[in-house]
Design a protein around this motif. Structure first.
Motif, short mmCIF file in Angstrom:
data_model
loop_
_atom_site.label_atom_id
_atom_site.label_comp_id
_atom_site.label_asym_id
_atom_site.label_seq_id
_atom_site.Cartn_x
_atom_site.Cartn_y
_atom_site.Cartn_z
N LEU A 223 52.71 53.66 84.74
CA LEU A 223 53.37 54.31 85.98
C LEU A 223 52.30 55.23 86.16
O LEU A 223 52.35 55.87 87.64
CB LEU A 223 54.81 54.45 85.87
CG LEU A 223 55.87 53.64 85.52
CD1 LEU A 223 57.11 54.12 85.68
CD2 LEU A 223 55.66 52.73 87.07
N LYS B 159 49.39 55.46 86.33
CA LYS B 159 48.31 54.57 86.74
C LYS B 159 46.92 54.77 85.89
O LYS B 159 45.96 54.18 86.32
CB LYS B 159 47.40 55.35 88.03
CG LYS B 159 48.65 55.44 89.25
CD LYS B 159 48.74 54.27 89.77
CE LYS B 159 49.79 54.46 91.07
NZ LYS B 159 50.88 53.30 91.07
N ASN C 207 57.39 49.16 90.69
CA ASN C 207 57.32 50.37 90.12
C ASN C 207 58.29 51.52 90.41
O ASN C 207 58.70 52.27 89.76
CB ASN C 207 55.70 51.08 90.70
CG ASN C 207 54.82 50.48 89.66
OD1 ASN C 207 54.77 49.98 88.77
ND2 ASN C 207 53.51 50.82 90.45
N SER C 208 58.93 51.35 91.60
CA SER C 208 60.05 52.18 92.03
C SER C 208 61.19 52.10 91.14
O SER C 208 61.99 52.90 90.73
CB SER C 208 60.34 52.10 93.44
OG SER C 208 60.79 50.71 93.80
N THR D 188 60.48 53.48 87.94
CA THR D 188 60.66 55.19 87.91
C THR D 188 62.02 55.25 87.90
O THR D 188 62.28 56.37 87.16
CB THR D 188 59.80 55.39 89.12
OG1 THR D 188 58.69 54.96 89.08
CG2 THR D 188 59.89 56.91 89.21
N ASN E 67 53.60 48.62 83.48
CA ASN E 67 54.08 47.38 84.67
C ASN E 67 53.04 46.74 84.85
O ASN E 67 52.08 47.27 85.78
CB ASN E 67 54.65 48.21 85.77
CG ASN E 67 55.29 46.89 86.71
OD1 ASN E 67 55.68 46.11 86.31
ND2 ASN E 67 55.75 47.69 87.82
N SER E 68 52.77 45.77 84.21
CA SER E 68 51.65 44.82 84.38
C SER E 68 51.70 43.56 84.11
O SER E 68 52.70 43.24 83.40
CB SER E 68 50.55 45.31 83.45
OG SER E 68 49.44 44.46 83.11
#
Length: 182
Positions: free
Chosen positions: A40, A42, A107-108, A111, A125-126
């Motif tokens: 998350l 990046k 992603n939200s 999170t 997250n992949s």
């Protein structure tokens, strides 16, 4: 004569095309041992399978905990705060990576899971999450329909232990201390 020519051309085609597919298989074998995860934050985290263990690049001498979970799973939600506590206690010796098994989770949503459950460790997250989770589970011989949460501890690619379901923080902490020689 015509039949012999067709037979020779067919045979050569099979060998030539077969040779090309063998090369592709070799490339696939190399990539099957490497997993590139996106956090998350990046950042990219590279995990390599070495034998029956898994190694996180840049984590030599550290305990790496893979937390295999789902955002909708109540026991997984309960475990998050324990893992955060362990990450804080052993911040220089432990790296915790949360691997969601959910395909294409936003992603939200991840999170939101982190905020709601106080998950202050690496969440990835992949498209590689499921592949890595399945590879770890395969090495542990837990079956295709494995239970979550599943926490798996490695040190330098060697399995330390694994825990299925909600596990008391003290049990995980004890394993960490033993593996670190503390």
């Amino acid at each position: 004569m015509f039949k012999k020519t067709i037979l020779i051309i067919s045979t050569l085609s099979i060998f030539l095309l077969g040779g090309c597919s063998k090369k592709d298989d070799a490339n696939d074998m190399v990539s099957k041992n490497e997993f590139v995860l996106t956090g998350l934050d990046k950042k990219e985290y590279v995990v390599k399978q070495q034998g029956s263990g898994f190694v996180l690049d840049g984590a030599k001498g550290k305990i790496v905990i893979f937390d295999i979970f789902a955002t909708w799973c109540p026991p997984c939600q309960d475990t998050a705060s324990h893992l955060t506590s362990l990450q804080e206690k052993f911040k220089n010796d432990v790296i915790i990576i949360g691997l969601t098994i959910e395909d294409k989770v936003a992603n939200s949503k991840l999170t939101e899971f982190a905020t709601k459950n106080h998950a202050k460790y690496i969440l990835v997250n992949s498209d590689q999450n499921r592949r890595l989770s399945d590879a770890i589970v395969n090495e542990l011989k837990l079956g295709e329909r494995y239970p979550i949460p599943l926490m798996v501890l490695y040190k330098d690619g060697k399995l330390v232990n694994h825990f299925v379901g909600v596990t008391e923080e003290e049990f995980i902490e004890s394993e960490i201390k033993n593996a670190l020689g503390k």
